[in-house]
Design a protein around this motif. Structure first.
Motif, PDB file in Angstrom:
ATOM      1  N   ASN A  99     -14.005  -2.985 -18.868  1.00  0.00           N
ATOM      2  CA  ASN A  99     -13.336  -3.820 -17.763  1.00  0.00           C
ATOM      3  C   ASN A  99     -13.507  -3.120 -16.531  1.00  0.00           C
ATOM      4  N   CYS A 100     -14.402  -2.149 -16.370  1.00  0.00           N
ATOM      5  CA  CYS A 100     -14.858  -1.833 -15.072  1.00  0.00           C
ATOM      6  C   CYS A 100     -15.829  -2.619 -14.326  1.00  0.00           C
ATOM      7  N   SER A 101     -16.406  -3.313 -14.846  1.00  0.00           N
ATOM      8  CA  SER A 101     -17.234  -4.498 -14.606  1.00  0.00           C
ATOM      9  C   SER A 101     -16.600  -5.477 -13.753  1.00  0.00           C
ATOM     10  N   ARG A 102     -15.439  -6.038 -14.548  1.00  0.00           N
ATOM     11  CA  ARG A 102     -14.508  -7.018 -13.943  1.00  0.00           C
ATOM     12  C   ARG A 102     -13.792  -6.415 -12.568  1.00  0.00           C
ATOM     13  N   TRP A 103     -13.571  -5.261 -12.866  1.00  0.00           N
ATOM     14  CA  TRP A 103     -12.598  -4.710 -11.494  1.00  0.00           C
ATOM     15  C   TRP A 103     -13.737  -4.814 -10.407  1.00  0.00           C
ATOM     16  N   LEU A 104     -14.929  -4.062 -10.699  1.00  0.00           N
ATOM     17  CA  LEU A 104     -16.009  -3.938  -9.646  1.00  0.00           C
ATOM     18  C   LEU A 104     -16.299  -5.403  -8.845  1.00  0.00           C
TER      19      LEU A 104
END
Length: 186
Positions: A99-104
């Motif tokens: 989910n880090c991609s989405r947060w970024l």
């Protein structure tokens, strides 16, 4: 002597340890929350970080964002024009890393600057037997997205301050580059 101010968005899924890392940093490692309370609004904590060998400092406003989707709209309004980004994931939870991609993307959509100092923080490294996200995998992802990578254990008080100190230095360096750019204008 220059005192800069930076809004730092601390983002990631719920229960990855964002609040614990921020609280440890604020208290210089003297306060680890043993009882978990879910963050439901954006908490803002300020700490001044001296920049070594310059006499300058950066006042980081750490915006601790809730990780549950039901709170997104309420907190994203406060994310406008961040000066830095701290993404946190739990090494025992692969979904939190994915989910880090989405947060970024969500944080980057709130800035007009092409340069946003950022770090990726792998938390809960003390849980070695339960680890599912390997260091090399996370490091490669961080590098591919222009982020510096750190491994921490809030529970064991390991490396909890380094991501924030790195962000302050990067923000300061960006400021110095901009000042130098203005000085070199004809």
């Amino acid at each position: 002597m220059v005192k800069l101010t930076a809004k730092c968005i601390v983002a990631g899924d719920s229960t990855v340890g964002k609040s614990s890392l921020i609280q440890l940093f604020r208290s210089d490692g003297s306060h680890f929350q043993k009882n978990y309370t879910m963050t439901t609004t954006m908490d803002v904590i300020m700490k001044t970080i001296p920049i070594p060998e310059t006499g300058d400092s950066v006042e980081l406003f750490l915006c601790d964002s809730p990780g549950k989707p039901m709170f997104y709209e309420m907190t994203e309004v406060l994310w406008d024009q961040p000066g830095a980004l701290c993404l946190v994931f739990d090494v025992t939870n692969e979904a939190s890393f994915d989910n880090c991609s989405r947060w970024l993307q969500r944080v980057k959509s709130k800035t007009m600057s092409p340069h946003l100092p950022g770090v990726l923080v792998a938390n809960k490294t003390d849980l070695t037997g339960r680890r599912v996200v390997e260091k090399i995998q996370a490091e490669e992802w961080a590098v591919s997205h222009g982020l510096e990578y750190f491994e921490t254990s809030a529970k064991e008080l390991e490396n909890y301050d380094q991501p924030f100190r790195s962000l302050a230095k990067a923000f300061h360096r960006l400021y110095q580059e901009r000042v130098e750019g203005f000085r070199n204008l004809p």
